[in-house]
Motif scaffolding. Structure first.
Motif, PDB file in Angstrom:
ATOM      1  N   GLY A 111       6.011  -3.306  12.023  1.00  0.00           N
ATOM      2  CA  GLY A 111       7.462  -3.298  12.228  1.00  0.00           C
ATOM      3  C   GLY A 111       8.099  -4.373  11.372  1.00  0.00           C
ATOM      4  O   GLY A 111       9.065  -4.143  10.660  1.00  0.00           O
ATOM      5  N   PHE A 112       7.504  -5.576  11.444  1.00  0.00           N
ATOM      6  CA  PHE A 112       7.905  -6.665  10.553  1.00  0.00           C
ATOM      7  C   PHE A 112       6.818  -7.721  10.506  1.00  0.00           C
ATOM      8  O   PHE A 112       5.959  -7.787  11.374  1.00  0.00           O
ATOM      9  N   ALA A 113       6.865  -8.511   9.446  1.00  0.00           N
ATOM     10  CA  ALA A 113       5.890  -9.590   9.242  1.00  0.00           C
ATOM     11  C   ALA A 113       6.666 -10.879   9.027  1.00  0.00           C
ATOM     12  O   ALA A 113       7.626 -10.901   8.257  1.00  0.00           O
ATOM     13  N   ILE A 126      -7.600  -4.245   8.931  1.00  0.00           N
ATOM     14  CA  ILE A 126      -7.200  -3.796   7.598  1.00  0.00           C
ATOM     15  C   ILE A 126      -5.729  -3.426   7.660  1.00  0.00           C
ATOM     16  O   ILE A 126      -5.292  -2.738   8.583  1.00  0.00           O
ATOM     17  N   VAL A 127      -4.952  -3.884   6.683  1.00  0.00           N
ATOM     18  CA  VAL A 127      -3.568  -3.465   6.525  1.00  0.00           C
ATOM     19  C   VAL A 127      -3.497  -2.680   5.230  1.00  0.00           C
ATOM     20  O   VAL A 127      -3.887  -3.172   4.172  1.00  0.00           O
ATOM     21  N   LYS A 128      -3.026  -1.429   5.336  1.00  0.00           N
ATOM     22  CA  LYS A 128      -3.004  -0.526   4.186  1.00  0.00           C
ATOM     23  C   LYS A 128      -1.581  -0.075   3.881  1.00  0.00           C
ATOM     24  O   LYS A 128      -0.804   0.177   4.790  1.00  0.00           O
ATOM     25  N   ASN A 129      -1.295   0.025   2.573  1.00  0.00           N
ATOM     26  CA  ASN A 129      -0.090   0.710   2.140  1.00  0.00           C
ATOM     27  C   ASN A 129      -0.526   1.802   1.172  1.00  0.00           C
ATOM     28  O   ASN A 129      -1.717   2.080   1.050  1.00  0.00           O
ATOM     29  N   SER A 130       0.391   2.412   0.463  1.00  0.00           N
ATOM     30  CA  SER A 130       0.022   3.532  -0.402  1.00  0.00           C
ATOM     31  C   SER A 130      -0.816   3.109  -1.610  1.00  0.00           C
ATOM     32  O   SER A 130      -1.489   3.935  -2.213  1.00  0.00           O
ATOM     33  N   ILE A 131      -0.824   1.821  -1.935  1.00  0.00           N
ATOM     34  CA  ILE A 131      -1.538   1.345  -3.124  1.00  0.00           C
ATOM     35  C   ILE A 131      -2.718   0.446  -2.790  1.00  0.00           C
ATOM     36  O   ILE A 131      -3.786   0.567  -3.380  1.00  0.00           O
ATOM     37  N   LYS A 135       2.271  -9.781   0.888  1.00  0.00           N
ATOM     38  CA  LYS A 135       2.309  -8.401   0.398  1.00  0.00           C
ATOM     39  C   LYS A 135       2.486  -7.377   1.521  1.00  0.00           C
ATOM     40  O   LYS A 135       2.651  -6.190   1.262  1.00  0.00           O
ATOM     41  N   ILE A 136       2.470  -7.828   2.776  1.00  0.00           N
ATOM     42  CA  ILE A 136       2.658  -6.930   3.910  1.00  0.00           C
ATOM     43  C   ILE A 136       4.141  -6.627   4.061  1.00  0.00           C
ATOM     44  O   ILE A 136       4.974  -7.527   4.044  1.00  0.00           O
ATOM     45  N   VAL A 137       4.458  -5.336   4.227  1.00  0.00           N
ATOM     46  CA  VAL A 137       5.849  -4.923   4.432  1.00  0.00           C
ATOM     47  C   VAL A 137       5.921  -3.953   5.612  1.00  0.00           C
ATOM     48  O   VAL A 137       4.913  -3.360   6.004  1.00  0.00           O
ATOM     49  N   ALA A 138       7.123  -3.797   6.146  1.00  0.00           N
ATOM     50  CA  ALA A 138       7.337  -2.853   7.245  1.00  0.00           C
ATOM     51  C   ALA A 138       6.875  -1.463   6.820  1.00  0.00           C
ATOM     52  O   ALA A 138       7.107  -1.032   5.695  1.00  0.00           O
ATOM     53  N   GLY A 139       6.189  -0.793   7.719  1.00  0.00           N
ATOM     54  CA  GLY A 139       5.688   0.543   7.442  1.00  0.00           C
ATOM     55  C   GLY A 139       4.215   0.584   7.083  1.00  0.00           C
ATOM     56  O   GLY A 139       3.585   1.636   7.178  1.00  0.00           O
ATOM     57  N   ASP A 140       3.644  -0.542   6.642  1.00  0.00           N
ATOM     58  CA  ASP A 140       2.211  -0.579   6.344  1.00  0.00           C
ATOM     59  C   ASP A 140       1.433  -0.229   7.610  1.00  0.00           C
ATOM     60  O   ASP A 140       1.880  -0.502   8.729  1.00  0.00           O
ATOM     61  N   GLU A 141       0.266   0.361   7.435  1.00  0.00           N
ATOM     62  CA  GLU A 141      -0.567   0.749   8.568  1.00  0.00           C
ATOM     63  C   GLU A 141      -1.598  -0.340   8.873  1.00  0.00           C
ATOM     64  O   GLU A 141      -2.153  -0.939   7.961  1.00  0.00           O
ATOM     65  N   VAL A 142      -1.864  -0.558  10.155  1.00  0.00           N
ATOM     66  CA  VAL A 142      -2.818  -1.568  10.616  1.00  0.00           C
ATOM     67  C   VAL A 142      -3.972  -0.855  11.299  1.00  0.00           C
ATOM     68  O   VAL A 142      -3.758  -0.028  12.194  1.00  0.00           O
TER      69      VAL A 142
END
Length: 93
Positions: free
Chosen positions: A10-12, A43-48, A82-89
């Motif tokens: 949600g937020f970091a 693990i925190v993942k985004n599209s990249i 590098k963590i942003v809202a929307g990243d998956e945990v």
């Protein structure tokens, strides 16, 4: 490596006293009974990218709507910015 989704970020925030914290609403398919991640890695993942963080402390609360929110205090890392809202945990199994 096997893993299970816990939530979306949600937020970091980075607090001077409490350190690096990510907060989000628990995923509908995740049970609090499996939230044994204190002093373990997530693990925190985004599209990249995919980042691994060690969890220092887990805080659980409820939102106004009655949903469960999770706050994860993480060991400080250069990748935290590098963590942003929307990243998956994800919990590493």
């Amino acid at each position: 490596m096997a893993y299970e989704k816990i939530m979306n970020v949600g937020f970091a925030i980075k607090d001077e006293k409490k350190g690096c914290i990510i907060i989000g609403g628990i995923d509908d398919d995740f049970s609090l009974d499996r939230l044994d991640i204190e002093e373990k890695n997530i693990i925190v993942k985004n599209s990249i990218n995919e980042f691994v963080f060690e969890v220092k402390k887990v805080d659980i609360s409820t939102s106004i709507s009655g949903k469960i929110n999770i706050g994860l205090r993480l060991i400080d890392s250069a990748d935290f910015s590098k963590i942003v809202a929307g990243d998956e945990v994800f919990k590493i199994i």
